[in-house]
Design an enzyme around this catalytic site. Structure first.
Site, PDB file in Angstrom:
ATOM      1  N   SER A 139       0.747  12.069   8.657  1.00 17.38           N
ATOM      2  CA  SER A 139       0.922  10.857   9.197  1.00 17.38           C
ATOM      3  C   SER A 139       2.231  12.138   8.632  1.00 17.38           C
ATOM      4  O   SER A 139       2.064  12.721   7.705  1.00 17.38           O
ATOM      5  CB  SER A 139       1.090   9.780   7.766  1.00 17.38           C
ATOM      6  OG  SER A 139       0.578   9.318   8.192  1.00 17.38           O
ATOM      7  N   CYS A 194      -3.111   1.994   7.223  1.00 11.96           N
ATOM      8  CA  CYS A 194      -3.432   0.941   9.010  1.00 11.96           C
ATOM      9  C   CYS A 194      -3.720   1.875   9.164  1.00 11.96           C
ATOM     10  O   CYS A 194      -4.780   1.927   9.995  1.00 11.96           O
ATOM     11  CB  CYS A 194      -2.233   0.758   9.369  1.00 11.96           C
ATOM     12  SG  CYS A 194      -0.887  -0.422   8.119  1.00 11.96           S
ATOM     13  N   ASN A 216       1.153  -1.067   0.148  1.00 14.18           N
ATOM     14  CA  ASN A 216       0.385  -0.082  -0.043  1.00 14.18           C
ATOM     15  C   ASN A 216       0.601   0.832  -0.030  1.00 14.18           C
ATOM     16  O   ASN A 216       0.635   2.194  -0.601  1.00 14.18           O
ATOM     17  CB  ASN A 216      -0.970   0.178   1.197  1.00 14.18           C
ATOM     18  CG  ASN A 216      -0.203   0.521   1.985  1.00 14.18           C
ATOM     19  OD1 ASN A 216       1.088  -0.639   2.776  1.00 14.18           O
ATOM     20  ND2 ASN A 216      -1.294   0.589   3.572  1.00 14.18           N
ATOM     21  N   GLU A 222       4.270  -2.354  12.691  1.00 12.22           N
ATOM     22  CA  GLU A 222       3.623  -1.801  12.281  1.00 12.22           C
ATOM     23  C   GLU A 222       2.757  -2.981  11.299  1.00 12.22           C
ATOM     24  O   GLU A 222       2.654  -2.845  11.076  1.00 12.22           O
ATOM     25  CB  GLU A 222       4.119  -0.827  11.553  1.00 12.22           C
ATOM     26  CG  GLU A 222       3.147   0.985  11.459  1.00 12.22           C
ATOM     27  CD  GLU A 222       2.400   1.137  10.226  1.00 12.22           C
ATOM     28  OE1 GLU A 222       1.521   0.351  10.554  1.00 12.22           O
ATOM     29  OE2 GLU A 222       2.761   0.981   8.608  1.00 12.22           O
ATOM     30  N   GLU A 247       4.939  -8.617  -3.662  1.00 11.89           N
ATOM     31  CA  GLU A 247       5.701  -9.030  -4.784  1.00 11.89           C
ATOM     32  C   GLU A 247       4.340  -8.716  -5.962  1.00 11.89           C
ATOM     33  O   GLU A 247       4.517  -8.578  -7.002  1.00 11.89           O
ATOM     34  CB  GLU A 247       4.952 -10.222  -5.079  1.00 11.89           C
ATOM     35  CG  GLU A 247       3.812 -11.621  -4.361  1.00 11.89           C
ATOM     36  CD  GLU A 247       3.802 -11.087  -2.727  1.00 11.89           C
ATOM     37  OE1 GLU A 247       4.005 -10.816  -2.025  1.00 11.89           O
ATOM     38  OE2 GLU A 247       2.990 -12.148  -1.919  1.00 11.89           O
ATOM     39  N   SER A 279      -0.067  -7.145   7.948  1.00 10.37           N
ATOM     40  CA  SER A 279      -1.291  -7.526   9.197  1.00 10.37           C
ATOM     41  C   SER A 279      -0.609  -8.435  10.305  1.00 10.37           C
ATOM     42  O   SER A 279       0.766  -8.591  10.674  1.00 10.37           O
ATOM     43  CB  SER A 279      -2.155  -8.689   7.955  1.00 10.37           C
ATOM     44  OG  SER A 279      -1.208  -9.762   8.466  1.00 10.37           O
TER      45      SER A 279
HETATM   46  C1  SIN Z   1       0.547   2.218   6.727  1.00  9.01           C
HETATM   47  O1  SIN Z   1      -0.446   2.518   5.771  1.00  9.01           O
HETATM   48  O2  SIN Z   1       1.020   1.002   6.945  1.00  9.01           O
HETATM   49  C2  SIN Z   1       1.008   3.340   6.567  1.00  9.01           C
HETATM   50  C3  SIN Z   1       0.394   4.788   6.547  1.00  9.01           C
HETATM   51  C4  SIN Z   1       1.029   6.345   7.171  1.00  9.01           C
HETATM   52  O3  SIN Z   1       2.101   6.246   6.690  1.00  9.01           O
HETATM   53  O4  SIN Z   1       0.528   6.815   7.109  1.00  9.01           O
END
Ligand code: SIN
Length: 480
Positions: free
Chosen positions: A442, A287, A154, A253, A180, A232
């Site tokens: 972020s 996340c 992501n 994380e 991948e 995850s």
């Molecule tokens: C993530 O979704 O793992 C990171 C999100 C972010 O750095 O803002």
């Protein structure tokens, strides 16, 4: 030839060179299923070779001066910024991320390199007053060793630089295993790292489909001192247990289930704007994306009307088109996941206000569900898609109770104009990251990370480099 094509590499980068195997895997464009590239599939031997070369390179890289490391990191930073458009295109092609968000990610990811290039020179220790008159006590920070960095699809660029830059700045060497689904961005920045002048073996990228074998090899190797993983909670748990035999240090994380609370005194327009940004960033596939919107009963209807109107203005389509806000989801499984949350919510009394049905194999429109309750599955699980459930609450106590009623503890957001409430709610939320009147927070300058099942360790900021160092206490005696 289009400029970005010059940055397409299809072999793993290890020990300062490009290593190919006969077996390959295809990288697909999620927007149309077309094959973007066939990438050489790294095997266990490749991982072992990368670890060995990182181990060897650690001897000299860890002894280089902070100034030298900083200079190479800054060169890498400049090359990434110079190639922003090409990197953004590669990222959008392989992940489906809307092109403007991909450009934003290049800036975001590059900022970690710049930040840690600066921090390299400020990795201070301490001098502690001695406990006898003839002793002096010094504390120094030293690089932890070889780091295995396992990164998700992501954020194909920023999750690499957020781990790798503090590690390299501290004097560690690194083996990266990108997802991948998105190895092309990783290999492109490996090429730029090579151009920046990292010595061979310092930075390695292993592209391969056998995630469990690569992860296990990294975790079980006695030559790897640290694993940093974004992904995850389930995989984080597996990596933790595989790291037990070598007592490896871990930064994890992991998943989130972010609440977004709108109190009755909030500025509703600001809250709607924040909810759109925090929910639909990369189509909800981050996340820290908003998972549950909790709205005070007094403003519930007004918030919903304004939010649904704002959602209806989002444009769905191929991420390569400039005005698109919501691209394809990463794969078929991601679509099915969103659908199962919707089916569950409808069976328990939820109502769809917009969206709700896939457009085709890869596209799912932004969807809003009202009358969400804690019995619905998204109360407990991470959605990771463009679905926004809206809950109702009637008191601060109820909002906190609902917000904390999850195993996760990554990001939480709330909207209020009351200072006392701001403090009290910030302290009461069981989360590592809290946004007040902001839905996107972020940044490289602040510590990113979670508590509970969202993991451990912090990335970015002055704290981010600490995860890659060991503290050594040195006592000098007999000073007479
Ligand atoms: C993530 O979704 O793992 C990171 C999100 C972010 O750095 O803002």
């Amino acid at each position: 030839m289009e400029a970005y094509k010059q940055l397409i590499f299809t072999r793993s980068y290890l020990n300062g060179g490009w290593k190919g195997n006969e077996e390959t895997f295809d990288v697909l464009n999620p927007a149309d299923g077309s094959i973007l590239a066939s990438v050489s599939n790294a095997n266990k031997e490749d991982v072992e070779q990368a670890i060995n070369s990182a181990h060897l390179a650690f001897r000299t890289w860890s002894k280089s001066s902070a100034k030298e490391r900083s200079a190479i990191l800054l060169k890498w930073y400049s090359l990434i910024v110079e190639n922003k458009e090409s990197l953004a295109r590669i990222m959008t092609l392989e992940s489906g991320k809307p092109i403007n968000e991909s450009r934003g990610e290049v800036d975001y990811g590059a900022a970690f390199i710049q930040w840690f290039a600066e921090e390299a020179k400020r990795l201070y220790g301490d001098v502690i007053p001695g406990y006898t008159v003839d002793r002096r006590i010094i504390v120094i920070k030293q690089p932890i060793g070889v780091v295995g960095a396992i990164t998700p699809w992501n954020f194909p660029l920023a999750m690499i630089t957020r781990k790798v830059s503090p590690a390299l700045a501290a004097g560690c060497t690194v083996v990266v295993r990108p997802s991948e689904e998105t190895p092309l961005t990783a290999l492109a920045i490996a090429h730029l790292a090579e151009k920046a002048g990292f010595p061979k073996g310092v930075f390695n990228v292993i592209a391969g489909t056998d995630a469990s074998s690569i992860g296990k090899t990294l975790c079980e190797s006695p030559l790897v001192s640290k694993i940093s993983f974004t992904g995850s909670t389930r995989v984080g748990q597996i990596l933790s247990s595989q790291s037990v035999s070598t007592l490896k240090k871990l930064s994890l994380e992991l998943g989130g289930n972010a609440p977004f609370i709108v109190f009755e005194d909030a500025d509703i327009d600001t809250a709607v704007k924040g909810a759109i940004a925090g929910k639909f960033r990369f189509s909800g596939q981050t996340c820290v994306c908003v998972n549950r919107i909790l709205v005070h009963q007094r403003i519930y209807e007004e918030f919903i009307d304004k939010f649904v109107l704002a959602v209806s203005k989002l444009k769905l389509g191929n991420g390569m088109e400039e005005e698109v806000n919501i691209g394809p989801l990463i794969n078929k499984k991601a679509i099915e996941r969103v659908e199962s949350f919707i089916d569950d919510a409808l069976s328990k009394g939820g109502t769809i206000l917009t969206g709700g049905k896939r457009i085709d194999q890869q596209f799912f429109p932004p969807t809003v569900i009202r009358d969400a309750t804690k019995e619905m599955n998204f109360s407990k699980e991470e959605i990771f898609g463009p679905l926004a459930p809206i809950f109702k609450f009637s008191s601060d106590e109820e909002a906190i109770q609902l917000a904390n009623d999850t195993i996760y503890g990554l990001a939480a957001y709330f909207y209020t104009n009351d200072l006392t409430r701001s403090w009290k709610i910030s302290e009461a939320l069981e989360y590592g990251i809290v946004g007040i009147n902001e839905g996107l927070i972020s940044t490289e300058v602040a510590p990113f990370g979670g508590i509970k099942y969202s993991g451990s360790g912090r990335e970015g900021s002055k704290y981010g480099i600490e995860d890659y160092t060991e503290i050594k206490y040195v006592c000098i005696g007999n000073i007479k």
